[in-house]
Write a protein that holds these residues in place. Structure first.
Motif: not given
Length: 335
Positions: A79, A138, A142, A242
């Motif tokens: 990401v 993350k 994302g 994601p």
């Protein structure tokens, strides 16, 4: 010439490779297209994405620890590459962008390794907390985006082939496997890692610092996870979501279990970890080729086969211990 007991020990210690051969033959019979060079390269590419995680997890287990957060470090790395390319607006050179996952992984590995190695905190709880934190980061980076990074310099490592044959990611993974095998087999560091995993108190009395070894293995494992993240950007052609790499740690555990690595630490062989990774990749690719639905091909079937392999390994371990005990008794001097 080896006697029957030595042959038996060899077969037990290398069982995973017999499983690989049997799996290949089975799927080749069920689908002749499985036994083509194209399929073999595809299997090795799948192995290249599970492989770095499995090697990192193996290192931690060998030193008497484990790391649940590796999959989220990999996902965060993927990401981050996409975020720096599409959202940050910083226009960084591609090689700087590709370094970002490794810088993040280095900091994460040092942080978790220090808590586990220096302060003696429980590795399960620390890496479980890490799993939650790195997954949250993350998701934050994302931001609900479905990235689309298509420039060749970003997807090269996970997508490109060498002269139209083997993938770059596969080549890198195999080289790393050989390097790790050499270090663990022929250097003092490899002996220290195994010693810490099997007998930490004894290794401490011999001058080896278990804390420093654990710090090292967690850091290296995090860097290997970052490599998986970079590979994912290429494999997905930059279309990164994601939830990338979620549950991949269980794929690594499957490879470790089939490889016969002792979960208590101190015992396990790099070639067998490679065999475990290839076994998982072969089962996944074969199941998909046969049209088995995704949840069953990626998790259920490999999981069931792993249960069977672990049960077999357990019985064979008992048999191996009996053979070794008998050989030791034969070497004892008679009174």
């Amino acid at each position: 010439m080896m006697d029957k007991e030595e042959v038996a020990l060899f077969c037990i210690d290398n069982l995973v490779w017999f499983l690989v051969i049997a799996t290949f033959i089975t799927f080749a019979i069920l689908s002749p297209a499985y036994a083509t060079l194209t399929s073999i390269f595809a299997i090795l590419q799948i192995a290249a994405f599970v492989g770095p995680l499995a090697l990192g997890l193996y290192l931690c287990i060998l030193a008497g620890d484990f790391d649940l957060s590796l999959e989220q470090i990999a996902g965060l790395g993927a990401v981050l590459v996409c975020w720096f390319v599409e959202i940050s607006g910083w226009n960084l050179p591609f090689y700087v962008v590709l370094l970002m996952p490794f810088i993040a992984a280095l900091m994460i590995g040092l942080f978790q390794g220090t808590l586990i190695g220096r302060f003696g905190l429980n590795p399960f709880l620390i890496t479980l907390a890490g799993w939650i934190i790195w997954r949250s980061l993350k998701q934050y980076f994302g931001g609900g985006h479905y990235f689309s990074v298509t420039k060749q310099e970003y997807i090269f490592l996970g997508y490109a082939r060498i002269a139209g044959t083997i993938h770059v990611s596969t080549t890198i993974f195999l080289i790393l496997t050989v390097v790790l095998w050499f270090i663990l087999r022929y250097t003092k560091l490899g002996t220290w890692i195994s010693a810490v995993g099997s007998a930490p108190d004894t290794s401490r009395r011999l001058g080896v610092s278990p804390g420093k070894i654990r710090l090292l293995v967690h850091t290296v494992a995090a860097l290997l996870a970052a490599l998986t993240g970079v590979f994912y950007v290429g494999q997905l052609r930059g279309f990164v979501q994601p939830n990338v790499a979620d549950w991949d740690i269980f794929k690594a555990f499957i490879a470790i279990a089939v490889a016969g690595v002792d979960i208590r630490g101190g015992r396990g062989r790099v070639p067998n970890v490679l065999g475990g990774v290839i076994f998982y990749a072969m089962v996944l690719y074969g199941a998909q080729m046969l049209g088995i639905p995704w949840p069953f091909s990626e998790y259920v079937l490999p999981g069931v086969l792993t249960l069977l392999a672990v049960a077999l390994l357990h019985r064979l371990d008992i048999f191996r211990d009996m053979i070794i005990a008998r050989k030791i008794k034969e070497l004892e001097p008679t009174s």
